[in-house]
Design a protein around this motif. Structure first.
Motif, short mmCIF file in Angstrom:
data_model
loop_
_atom_site.label_atom_id
_atom_site.label_comp_id
_atom_site.label_asym_id
_atom_site.label_seq_id
_atom_site.Cartn_x
_atom_site.Cartn_y
_atom_site.Cartn_z
N ALA B 487 0.84 -1.20 0.00
CA ALA B 487 0.00 0.00 0.00
C ALA B 487 0.87 1.25 0.00
O ALA B 487 0.60 2.21 -0.72
N PHE B 488 1.94 1.22 0.79
CA PHE B 488 2.84 2.37 0.85
C PHE B 488 3.45 2.65 -0.52
O PHE B 488 3.47 3.78 -0.99
N GLU B 489 3.92 1.59 -1.18
CA GLU B 489 4.57 1.78 -2.47
C GLU B 489 3.58 2.25 -3.53
O GLU B 489 3.94 2.88 -4.51
N LEU B 490 2.30 1.90 -3.33
CA LEU B 490 1.28 2.33 -4.29
C LEU B 490 0.77 3.73 -3.95
O LEU B 490 -0.14 4.25 -4.60
N GLY B 491 1.33 4.32 -2.91
CA GLY B 491 0.99 5.70 -2.60
C GLY B 491 -0.12 5.86 -1.58
O GLY B 491 -0.48 6.98 -1.23
N ASP B 492 -0.69 4.75 -1.09
CA ASP B 492 -1.78 4.87 -0.13
C ASP B 492 -1.21 4.78 1.29
O ASP B 492 -1.29 3.75 1.96
N LYS B 493 -0.66 5.90 1.76
CA LYS B 493 0.05 5.87 3.03
C LYS B 493 -0.88 5.64 4.21
O LYS B 493 -0.48 5.04 5.20
N SER B 494 -2.10 6.16 4.15
CA SER B 494 -2.95 6.01 5.32
C SER B 494 -3.37 4.56 5.49
O SER B 494 -3.48 4.05 6.61
N LYS B 495 -3.58 3.88 4.38
CA LYS B 495 -3.89 2.46 4.48
C LYS B 495 -2.69 1.69 5.04
O LYS B 495 -2.83 0.85 5.93
N ALA B 496 -1.51 2.05 4.55
CA ALA B 496 -0.28 1.41 5.06
C ALA B 496 -0.15 1.63 6.55
O ALA B 496 0.18 0.71 7.31
N ALA B 497 -0.45 2.86 6.99
CA ALA B 497 -0.34 3.17 8.42
C ALA B 497 -1.33 2.32 9.21
O ALA B 497 -0.99 1.81 10.30
N ASP B 498 -2.55 2.13 8.69
CA ASP B 498 -3.53 1.31 9.38
C ASP B 498 -2.99 -0.10 9.65
O ASP B 498 -3.11 -0.62 10.75
N TYR B 499 -2.42 -0.70 8.61
CA TYR B 499 -1.94 -2.08 8.77
C TYR B 499 -0.78 -2.14 9.75
O TYR B 499 -0.70 -3.03 10.59
N ILE B 500 0.12 -1.19 9.63
CA ILE B 500 1.28 -1.21 10.54
C ILE B 500 0.83 -0.95 11.98
O ILE B 500 1.31 -1.58 12.92
N ASN B 501 -0.13 -0.05 12.14
CA ASN B 501 -0.59 0.26 13.49
C ASN B 501 -1.25 -0.94 14.17
O ASN B 501 -1.14 -1.11 15.38
N THR B 502 -1.93 -1.74 13.39
CA THR B 502 -2.54 -2.95 13.97
C THR B 502 -1.46 -3.82 14.60
O THR B 502 -1.62 -4.33 15.71
N LEU B 503 -0.37 -3.97 13.88
CA LEU B 503 0.73 -4.79 14.41
C LEU B 503 1.39 -4.11 15.61
O LEU B 503 1.74 -4.75 16.58
N ARG B 504 1.54 -2.80 15.51
CA ARG B 504 2.21 -2.07 16.58
C ARG B 504 1.37 -2.02 17.84
O ARG B 504 1.91 -1.99 18.94
N TYR B 505 0.06 -2.04 17.67
CA TYR B 505 -0.81 -2.08 18.84
C TYR B 505 -0.50 -3.33 19.66
O TYR B 505 -0.41 -3.30 20.88
N ARG B 506 -0.32 -4.43 18.94
CA ARG B 506 -0.02 -5.68 19.63
C ARG B 506 1.36 -5.62 20.31
O ARG B 506 1.64 -6.37 21.24
N ALA B 507 2.23 -4.75 19.81
CA ALA B 507 3.55 -4.63 20.42
C ALA B 507 3.56 -3.61 21.55
O ALA B 507 4.62 -3.30 22.09
N GLY B 508 2.38 -3.07 21.89
CA GLY B 508 2.30 -2.18 23.04
C GLY B 508 2.28 -0.70 22.73
O GLY B 508 2.21 0.12 23.64
N PHE B 509 2.33 -0.35 21.45
CA PHE B 509 2.32 1.08 21.11
C PHE B 509 0.91 1.63 21.25
O PHE B 509 -0.06 1.04 20.76
N LYS B 510 0.80 2.78 21.93
CA LYS B 510 -0.52 3.36 22.16
C LYS B 510 -0.81 4.49 21.19
O LYS B 510 -1.95 4.81 20.90
N THR B 511 0.25 5.11 20.69
CA THR B 511 0.06 6.21 19.75
C THR B 511 0.23 5.69 18.33
O THR B 511 1.25 5.10 18.01
N ASP B 512 -0.78 5.92 17.50
CA ASP B 512 -0.68 5.44 16.13
C ASP B 512 0.29 6.28 15.31
O ASP B 512 0.46 7.47 15.56
N LEU B 513 0.89 5.62 14.33
CA LEU B 513 1.68 6.37 13.35
C LEU B 513 0.69 7.01 12.38
O LEU B 513 -0.32 6.41 12.02
N THR B 514 0.99 8.22 11.97
CA THR B 514 0.13 8.86 10.97
C THR B 514 0.66 8.54 9.58
O THR B 514 1.78 8.04 9.43
N ALA B 515 -0.15 8.85 8.60
CA ALA B 515 0.29 8.60 7.22
C ALA B 515 1.58 9.34 6.94
O ALA B 515 2.45 8.85 6.22
N ALA B 516 1.72 10.53 7.51
CA ALA B 516 2.92 11.33 7.25
C ALA B 516 4.17 10.71 7.87
O ALA B 516 5.28 10.95 7.42
#
Lengths: 230, 633
Positions: B487-516
């Motif tokens: 998704a990131f390489e196709l330019g859809d950064k917010s979608k990419a952020a969603d997927y990464i944040n799901t994984l990061r939530y499980r790793a204990g991160f409380k603040t989501d990464l933004t598309a930027a």
């Protein structure tokens, strides 16, 4: 006792017979240098390989000959006709088209020891190398001479390598200093300085040389190894 | 005299006659070989054939080949037989190549299986069973081609068993190498064509499923896409015939395929895979349990399984258990590097280097060694056993010695060596049972032991018992990362952020990464910390064309920028804890940490351009002159 003597005789006979079972060893040495305008060019240890191919066999396997860091090579081969090729694998020089084969293949007829210098075109050469030492700081001043003007490639980085022994390059060093191409102001006078680390066992000399990395070419071209006392 | 000879002759003649009488002898059925008809008339035997094919899937770094993890900057090999891995500088061009005889024999047997399954030998089978067998064999074949194309680029594409006609001229069997892209296209189209014939069952882990099919498609397409996209950075790594290198214009198409397959698995309601999250309180143990728990594990998609007391067990825990609590005479052979450990972020999404000393070089003092690693990505403690943590309820004993106020170090050269400290009369322990001690095998020479895949079951560290922890080949966590990257390489950064944040939530991160926040560096980093010790590193670095930059042979210090994708990291660094000894001082007994280069690390990894696609041996090219050599070798 007699059986002992017989056994020993048989054993000696077996040793003697070996001479007849085996092939002769290769009898001739093919030696030479990679040169540009009569001067050997300096390379990384074992970076560049020369392949010798001999026609007429069922399967083809090249004899790989490593080029030493001073640009010399040496191969112990049978008397025969070989095709000599330097594979184009990221070398810091270009090969020259041979008139006879109309390619970079060189036909070598080995009949007894033979010396063959191979002319190549390096992209750059490092010249006017001048080492100086203050305490444990080894400095070097040198010039970079662009040889290939057409088909040229830009410089990426220059390195000063030092080592305890006389093999000196990217992999064989104890310390290095480097400078990006962008920081080089004058190609005719570049200075690099490196501090010699503590050496165990202690010694009051090191060996050093300059390496030049070309953009998009993996293997470096070097200056001659020099012994530096401090 | 005459009599005796005639007796013997008579006996021979009689015996001869006896042998001839029984003509069944020549027609007897062999009892050690099964014929084709026999095999293909019995489901158990067919499954046996298939099991053999599954069992031979080639791999590189696994829990059975864990020493290969210390070939790069992820780990240090703490055993006499592995020291060469950190002394070694460059890799030979034939490193990661394969034996063509073995691989193509294997391929031929897969092709034979598919041929027989399609022939009238298998007509009696139920249509669903038959299609499933064929689909499984095709998936194994696709896996084999994937393994080959990762190693050497395009290879001859053979989909039928080849047979020699004994005419004296075998040249018709010679096939040239296909383009690299053709191999990737073949794998993807095969996977697509067999999807519906595979079962959709989240509990099937060691046979092909629809889940595996989609996970594999997303990985394969992602590899092809990044080779196409990042190959432009290394134009010299290509061949004019396309056997190596993929045209840049194809990148987006592959990225779309990768995203499509990943999203189908992640979003479609018919698939019930989900990230493993059973222990909200201890996210690190939860992360470690992804690889340990075999029941109710909806994250794991495809494994190589092991079972105790079946003869199929693995040695990973025996060979890598902490030495201080070892159940046998070995352990601690693979030590995760500081290079990896310092890559795990703080939970506030910042990359802070481990706080060892202030700007003046004065050490920070820690009451407990684990304090240094506080508030970091839960995956750190889930992947690595840090000093001060425990395993199998035994505290690790990782500390390199006492350090005095003047900086003098008092240490020993054996596990838990004893010496008399200044102003004391009795000998006491001056170095941990786990070291670290330079050049002493089984100690934590990097300061860390590996936790991922380490089996906490009692007895798993005994050679006579071993471990039944499985080797995870595909899991949903990776699919999230694949989707994010595509998704990131196709330019859809917010979608990419969603997927990464799901994984990061499980790793204990409380603040989501933004598309930027999302950059290529982020993508690379996330794979590094999520997928460490899962066998991805080499292939990832190759497909991004980062390998020659990160492992460039320059002897550089430990990076200060662990977030940067192309930062040089080619020597394994260590982090050694010391106890501060200064009776009466407020810091007495506290820990300080030193960043050190282990004595055995004398080389710097040097990945050459000719290593991107491994050398194809002269022998192969003699047998088949149509095979072209890979570039830069």
């Amino acid at each position: 006792m007699r059986s002992w003597i017989i056994l020993v005789c048989i054993f000696l006979g077996m040793l003697y017979s070996c001479k007849y079972d085996n092939y002769n060893e290769p009898e001739s040495f093919l030696t030479g240098n990679l040169i540009y305008e009569g001067e050997a060019i300096n390379l990384g240890n074992g970076d560049v390989i020369i392949e010798l191919w001999e026609d007429g066999w069922q399967t083809k396997n090249a004899i790989d000959v490593s080029v030493a860091q001073d640009g010399s090579y040496s191969a112990n081969v049978f008397n025969s006709t070989y095709k000599l090729v330097i594979p184009s694998s990221q070398n810091p020089f270009q090969t020259i088209v041979n008139e006879i084969t109309d390619s970079d293949t060189i036909i070598v007829e080995v009949n007894g020891d033979m010396h063959l210098d191979i002319e190549v075109l390096p992209y750059y050469l490092i010249q006017d190398v001048d080492f100086s030492v203050i305490a444990r700081d080894v400095s070097v001043n040198f010039s970079i001479n662009q040889i290939l003007i057409e088909d040229s490639k830009s410089i990426e980085k220059v390195y000063l390598y030092i080592n305890k022994g006389q093999f000196v390059d990217l992999q064989w060093n104890i310390a290095d200093a480097s400078m990006e191409a962008g920081s080089i102001e004058d190609l005719s006078s570049v200075t690099l300085t490196v501090t010699v680390p503590e050496l165990t066992p202690a010694q009051d000399f090191v060996f050093g040389r300059i390496g030049l990395k070309i953009n998009g070419v993996e293997k470096m071209i070097f200056s001659q190894v020099q012994r530096i006392s401090f | 005299m005459m009599d005796r000879i005639s007796y013997i002759l008579l006996l021979i003649i009689l015996l001869g006659g006896q042998a001839c009488q029984d003509n069944r002898f020549l027609n007897e059925e062999p009892n050690d070989v099964l014929s084709e008809e026999q095999v293909w008339s019995n489901q158990t035997l067919i499954l046996g054939l298939l099991a053999d094919l599954y069992n031979r899937i080639p791999e590189y770094q696994t829990i059975e080949n864990w020493w290969n993890f210390s070939d790069f900057d992820e780990a240090f090999g703490s055993a006499y037989s592995d020291y060469w891995r950190q002394k070694n500088t460059q890799w030979n061009y034939d490193e990661w190549a394969f034996n063509w005889d073995n691989y193509y024999t294997y391929l031929r047997e897969i092709n034979l299986f598919i041929q027989k399954a399609n022939s009238d030998l298998a007509d009696w089978l139920d249509e669903n069973d038959r299609n499933r067998y064929i689909a499984e064999a095709k998936l194994i074949r696709a896996t084999l081609y994937f393994e080959m194309v990762k190693r050497v680029g395009g290879v001859p594409l053979i989909t039928e068993p080849l047979t020699y006609d004994f005419s004296g001229d075998p040249t018709y069997l010679e096939h040239p190498r296909a383009k690299e892209s053709e191999i990737y296209d073949f794998i993807l189209s095969e996977l697509e064509s067999i999807l519906d014939y595979l079962p959709n069952d989240v509990d099937i882990k060691s046979r092909a499923t629809q889940g595996l099919n989609l996970a594999m498609s997303s990985r394969v397409a992602l590899y092809a896409a990044s080779i196409a996209k990042y190959g432009v950075n290394t134009p010299e790594v290509s061949l004019p015939g396309g056997e190596v290198g993929i045209d840049e214009s194809k990148a987006n198409n592959y990225y779309r395929k990768s995203l499509e397959a990943a999203e189908k698995l992640l979003k479609s309601s018919i698939y019930s895979y989900e990230l493993y999250l059973e222990d909200q309180e201890d996210l690190s143990s939860n992360f470690a349990n992804i690889f340990l728990k075999k029941t109710n594990n909806r994250e794991v998609i495809f494994v190589k399984d092991f079972q105790l007391q079946s003869g199929v067990t693995n040695n990973f825990t025996v060979e890598n258990q902490p030495w201080s609590g070892t159940e046998d005479m070995e352990g601690g052979r693979m030590n995760p590097s500081l290079n990896l450990v310092q890559s795990f972020e703080k939970l506030d999404n910042t990359f802070e280097l481990l706080q060892v000393a202030d700007e003046n070089g004065d050490y920070y003092y820690y009451d407990n060694p684990t304090d240094l690693f506080k508030d970091r990505d839960a995956r750190l403690m889930g992947t690595v056993l840090v000093p001060g943590s425990s395993f199998k309820n035994k505290n690790l004993d990782i500390w390199a010695g006492y350090i005095l106020s003047d900086g003098t170090v008092i240490s020993g050269d054996t596990y838990g060596a004893r010496k008399v400290l200044p102003d004391k009369n009795e000998e006491e322990k001056v170095v941990g049972m786990d070291g670290p001690i330079n050049s002493l095998e089984f100690t934590a020479q990097s300061g860390f032991y590996c936790r991922k895949y380490l089996d906490p079951t009692t007895g798993s560290g005994q050679r006579g018992v071993k471990s039944e922890v499985w080797w995870v080949r595909y899991r949903l966590g990776e699919v999230y990362l694949n989707a994010a990257e595509a998704a990131f390489e196709l330019g859809d950064k917010s979608k990419a952020a969603d997927y990464i944040n799901t994984l990061r939530y499980r790793a204990g991160f409380k603040t989501d990464l933004t598309a930027a926040d999302l950059t290529f560096d982020r993508i690379v980093h996330e794979r590094k910390v999520e997928l460490a010790f899962e066998g991805h590193q080499l292939w990832d670095m190759k497909r991004w064309r980062l390998a020659h930059k990160v492992w460039n042979g320059d002897k550089v210090d430990l990076t200060q920028k662990p977030w940067k994708a192309d930062e040089v990291s080619n020597r394994v660094y260590a982090l050694w804890p010391y106890k501060y000894y200064n009776p009466g001082d407020e810091n007495d007994g506290k820990y300080i940490f030193k960043i050190v280069l282990p004595a055995e690390v004398t080389g710097a990894d040097y990945f050459r351009m000719g290593n991107y696609y491994s050398y194809i041996s002269d022998e192969v090219r003699n047998n088949n002159p149509l095979i072209v050599i890979n570039p830069n070798q």
